[in-house]
Design an enzyme around this catalytic site. Sequence first.
Site, PDB file in Angstrom:
ATOM      1  CG  ASP A  28      -2.008   1.024   1.159  1.00  0.00           C
ATOM      2  OD1 ASP A  28      -1.698   2.223   0.986  1.00  0.00           O
ATOM      3  OD2 ASP A  28      -3.193   0.650   1.272  1.00  0.00           O
ATOM      4  CB  ILE A  29       1.109   4.060  -2.398  1.00  0.00           C
ATOM      5  CG1 ILE A  29       2.262   4.916  -2.883  1.00  0.00           C
ATOM      6  CG2 ILE A  29      -0.165   4.862  -2.293  1.00  0.00           C
ATOM      7  CD1 ILE A  29       3.474   4.168  -3.304  1.00  0.00           C
ATOM      8  CD  GLU A  87      -8.061   5.900  -0.883  1.00  0.00           C
ATOM      9  OE1 GLU A  87      -7.083   5.765  -1.626  1.00  0.00           O
ATOM     10  OE2 GLU A  87      -7.979   6.015   0.371  1.00  0.00           O
ATOM     11  CG  HIS A  92      -8.384  -3.475  -1.835  1.00  0.00           C
ATOM     12  ND1 HIS A  92      -9.314  -2.795  -2.585  1.00  0.00           N
ATOM     13  CD2 HIS A  92      -8.149  -2.705  -0.760  1.00  0.00           C
ATOM     14  CE1 HIS A  92      -9.621  -1.662  -1.969  1.00  0.00           C
ATOM     15  NE2 HIS A  92      -8.936  -1.573  -0.859  1.00  0.00           N
ATOM     16  CG  HIS A  94      -6.341  -2.856   3.620  1.00  0.00           C
ATOM     17  ND1 HIS A  94      -5.619  -1.748   3.254  1.00  0.00           N
ATOM     18  CD2 HIS A  94      -7.601  -2.648   3.151  1.00  0.00           C
ATOM     19  CE1 HIS A  94      -6.405  -0.899   2.605  1.00  0.00           C
ATOM     20  NE2 HIS A  94      -7.620  -1.420   2.522  1.00  0.00           N
TER      21      HIS A  94
END
Length: 129
Positions: A28-29, A87, A92, A94
Amino acid sequence: MTIFSRIIAGEIPCYKVAEDDRFFAFLDINPVNWGHTLVVPKEETDYIFDLDDKSLGDMMVFAKKVASAMKKTLPCRKIGVAVLGLEVPHAHIHLVPIQNEGDMDFRNKIANPDPEKMKEIAAGIAANL
Ligand code: AMP
């Protein structure tokens, strides 16, 4: 095409961790903790619980492999699991290395994480798969 599909296609760079024919994992960025990884299906579906049963199960098994490699690589008690999806409209999971509850506070993200450190972490996890 979602931003995650563009990452999977190689159009947008990422810190890649793992890939097979149906799933993809990358950092994750804006991590909530170092090593925060996203696991995504290559097929685009917005809401995780709209996936068919087999895809959902297979995605969790893929995430399990990634989590096991993360646990070997990063100092943590466990790998926390979360699904938000507010978002990016591409299902997905996490995965976050955690020592305590506060390590999974999505309101406290690491802003502008050092690219070298991110690269090192992704390579470290990939090496332990
Ligand atoms: P959510 O959809 O609420 O689960 O949040 C989407 C997550 O994707 C956030 O934690 C973002 O930091 C992350 N994210 C968004 N764009 C990228 C990107 N280009 N590369 C890596 N992670 C991203």
